[in-house]
Design an enzyme around this catalytic site. Structure first.
Site, PDB file in Angstrom:
ATOM      1  N   LEU A  33       0.936  -1.295   0.049  1.00 45.61           N
ATOM      2  CA  LEU A  33      -0.038  -0.108   0.084  1.00 45.61           C
ATOM      3  C   LEU A  33       0.880   1.334  -0.071  1.00 45.61           C
ATOM      4  CD1 LEU A  33      -2.600  -1.244   2.459  1.00 45.61           C
ATOM      5  CD2 LEU A  33      -2.912  -1.166   0.068  1.00 45.61           C
ATOM      6  N   HIS A  37      -3.542   4.293  -2.096  1.00 43.79           N
ATOM      7  CA  HIS A  37      -4.526   3.503  -1.672  1.00 43.79           C
ATOM      8  C   HIS A  37      -5.248   4.186  -0.575  1.00 43.79           C
ATOM      9  CE1 HIS A  37      -1.680   0.351  -3.478  1.00 43.79           C
ATOM     10  NE2 HIS A  37      -2.893   0.008  -4.039  1.00 43.79           N
ATOM     11  N   GLU A 148      -8.732   6.432 -10.023  1.00 45.02           N
ATOM     12  CA  GLU A 148      -8.800   6.701 -11.561  1.00 45.02           C
ATOM     13  C   GLU A 148      -7.353   6.511 -12.156  1.00 45.02           C
ATOM     14  OE1 GLU A 148      -9.818  10.888 -11.906  1.00 45.02           O
ATOM     15  OE2 GLU A 148     -12.077  10.544 -11.383  1.00 45.02           O
ATOM     16  N   LYS A 149      -6.627   5.938 -11.372  1.00 46.23           N
ATOM     17  CA  LYS A 149      -5.286   5.767 -11.953  1.00 46.23           C
ATOM     18  C   LYS A 149      -5.443   4.650 -12.937  1.00 46.23           C
ATOM     19  CE  LYS A 149      -0.685   3.899 -11.686  1.00 46.23           C
ATOM     20  NZ  LYS A 149      -0.858   2.533 -11.646  1.00 46.23           N
ATOM     21  N   SER A 185       2.136   4.028  -7.641  1.00 43.71           N
ATOM     22  CA  SER A 185       1.956   2.683  -7.859  1.00 43.71           C
ATOM     23  C   SER A 185       2.738   1.753  -7.018  1.00 43.71           C
ATOM     24  CB  SER A 185       2.186   2.567  -9.251  1.00 43.71           C
ATOM     25  OG  SER A 185       2.172   1.184  -9.878  1.00 43.71           O
ATOM     26  N   SER A 186       2.188   0.690  -6.668  1.00 46.31           N
ATOM     27  CA  SER A 186       3.024  -0.545  -6.201  1.00 46.31           C
ATOM     28  C   SER A 186       4.205  -0.907  -7.193  1.00 46.31           C
ATOM     29  CB  SER A 186       2.218  -1.618  -5.737  1.00 46.31           C
ATOM     30  OG  SER A 186       0.961  -1.452  -5.236  1.00 46.31           O
TER      31      SER A 186
HETATM   32  P1  AMP Z   1      -4.116  -2.056  -6.964  1.00 43.90           P
HETATM   33  O1  AMP Z   1      -3.169  -2.336  -5.424  1.00 43.90           O
HETATM   34  O2  AMP Z   1      -2.757  -1.522  -7.632  1.00 43.90           O
HETATM   35  O3  AMP Z   1      -4.885  -2.905  -7.607  1.00 43.90           O
HETATM   36  O4  AMP Z   1      -4.953  -0.708  -6.673  1.00 43.90           O
HETATM   37  C1  AMP Z   1      -5.999  -0.919  -5.690  1.00 43.90           C
HETATM   38  C2  AMP Z   1      -6.714   0.353  -5.879  1.00 43.90           C
HETATM   39  O5  AMP Z   1      -5.956   1.582  -5.768  1.00 43.90           O
HETATM   40  C3  AMP Z   1      -7.302   0.391  -7.421  1.00 43.90           C
HETATM   41  O6  AMP Z   1      -8.524   1.253  -7.515  1.00 43.90           O
HETATM   42  C4  AMP Z   1      -6.305   1.642  -8.029  1.00 43.90           C
HETATM   43  O7  AMP Z   1      -6.865   2.297  -9.030  1.00 43.90           O
HETATM   44  C5  AMP Z   1      -6.066   2.518  -6.771  1.00 43.90           C
HETATM   45  N1  AMP Z   1      -4.782   3.030  -6.894  1.00 43.90           N
HETATM   46  C6  AMP Z   1      -3.717   2.715  -7.209  1.00 43.90           C
HETATM   47  N2  AMP Z   1      -2.819   3.739  -7.038  1.00 43.90           N
HETATM   48  C7  AMP Z   1      -3.376   5.054  -7.106  1.00 43.90           C
HETATM   49  C8  AMP Z   1      -3.128   6.122  -7.172  1.00 43.90           C
HETATM   50  N3  AMP Z   1      -1.760   6.745  -7.442  1.00 43.90           N
HETATM   51  N4  AMP Z   1      -3.905   7.166  -6.882  1.00 43.90           N
HETATM   52  C9  AMP Z   1      -5.211   6.751  -6.639  1.00 43.90           C
HETATM   53  N5  AMP Z   1      -5.533   5.368  -6.552  1.00 43.90           N
HETATM   54  C10 AMP Z   1      -4.817   4.540  -7.045  1.00 43.90           C
END
Ligand code: AMP
Length: 303
Positions: A33, A37, A148-149, A185-186
């Site tokens: 995270l 997130h 929205e990413k 981003s992770s």
């Molecule tokens: P993930 O863990 O990458 O699957 O992301 C989980 C959620 O977090 C998804 O809805 C992503 O779109 C959101 N997310 C990831 N990176 C960002 C960011 N930089 N800003 C806002 N939301 C994000």
């Protein structure tokens, strides 16, 4: 913070919360995270009485085993971060229970999955939609929050919820960025020092298209060429796609309008990065030289 791993326990907990008159906000994640997130967690908190965050690295949305295995994980840090952020429930189901032996039913997303990331990631969005539908059924939230990413994912989830009458409200949250514009981003953790320094070029490229649009350029090819030039000047990226699409239908458009989104995916040092900006409401505006990335106050507060 309660930690739940069994699906039956999650069902039961949601039932109890609802019986107690509490609404449930849900944030599905794959863990590792970051502040992006946590922005989703804050949004869920502002919308609902209780916040459930899931961490599940979904094997069916990866295109190859190596990418799945290399996906960064840090359960201890994630727990601490969520505790601090005030999440009420951390839901971490086991893959063996999510996909019980013999599981065969999937959600097919149709044409929305054919654009942008679709061609290079066959099956990815069916995997996403299937697991999101399953998680929504496990948590039964009132509201589910997405970033929205992952613009295409957000549109696909919205459409699925509408088409399948899932009875949950989907909320989209603007992309959180590092100070130099790179979308959090992770996967950024997998960038080397040199790549990390180059990565904000993606956002500068989107900024160049937005700036030209605001100056009156409406031709999609021109806007994309401007953005592409910013990335190609660096010389280290391999562009997967850079397109101007309709923000909802996700199909390419020839003439830009306020409903268009400029989206990019590119490999940098073996890491695939994605980003996008809506032409009508970019959160930040970067000039093409990268010297000036500033928050625009009128854009910073849009809902
Ligand atoms: P993930 O863990 O990458 O699957 O992301 C989980 C959620 O977090 C998804 O809805 C992503 O779109 C959101 N997310 C990831 N990176 C960002 C960011 N930089 N800003 C806002 N939301 C994000």
């Amino acid at each position: 913070m309660k930690i739940v791993t069994r699906i039956a326990k999650m069902h039961e907990l949601s039932r109890q919360l609802r019986t107690g008159g509490l609404t449930i906000g849900f944030v599905p994640t794959m863990g590792y995270l970051h502040d992006g997130h946590l922005e989703l967690v804050r949004r869920a908190r502002s919308e609902c009485d209780t916040v459930v965050v899931s961490i599940f690295v979904n094997p069916t949305q990866f295109n190859n085993r190596e990418d799945f295995e290399k996906y960064p994980r840090d359960e201890a840090a994630d727990k601490a971060v969520l505790e601090h952020a005030g999440a009420d429930v951390l839901f971490m189901p086991e893959a063996s229970e999510v996909y019980a032996p013999g599981a065969a039913t999937t959600v097919h997303v149709g044409a929305l999955g054919d654009h942008l990331c679709g061609p290079t990631r066959p099956g990815h969005f069916d995997g996403v939609a299937t697991v999101v539908a399953a998680l929504l059924n496990m948590v039964t939230p009132d509201v589910a929050v997405f970033g929205e990413k992952d613009w295409q994912q957000l549109q696909i989830v919205r459409r699925m919820v509408r088409d399948l009458h899932l009875g949950v409200r989907i909320v989209g949250v603007p992309t959180l960025r590092d100070a130099d514009g790179l979308a959090m981003s992770s996967r950024n953790a997998r960038l080397g020092e040199k790549e990390r320094a180059l990565a904000p070029a993606l956002y500068r490229a989107l900024g160049a298209a937005v700036a030209a649009y605001r100056d009156g350029e409406k031709r999609s090819t021109e806007l994309c060429n401007l953005a592409r030039a910013v990335i190609e000047e660096i010389g280290e990226f391999r562009i997967d796609y850079l397109e101007l699409v309709d923000g909802e239908a996700l199909a390419p458009v020839e003439t830009a309008n306020d409903g268009s989104v400029v989206a990019v995916a590119a490999f940098l040092g073996g890491v695939r990065l994605i980003d996008n900006v809506s032409l009508a409401r970019p959160q930040m505006l970067a000039d093409a030289s990268g010297a000036d990335i500033r928050m625009r106050s009128e854009d910073a507060h849009y809902a």
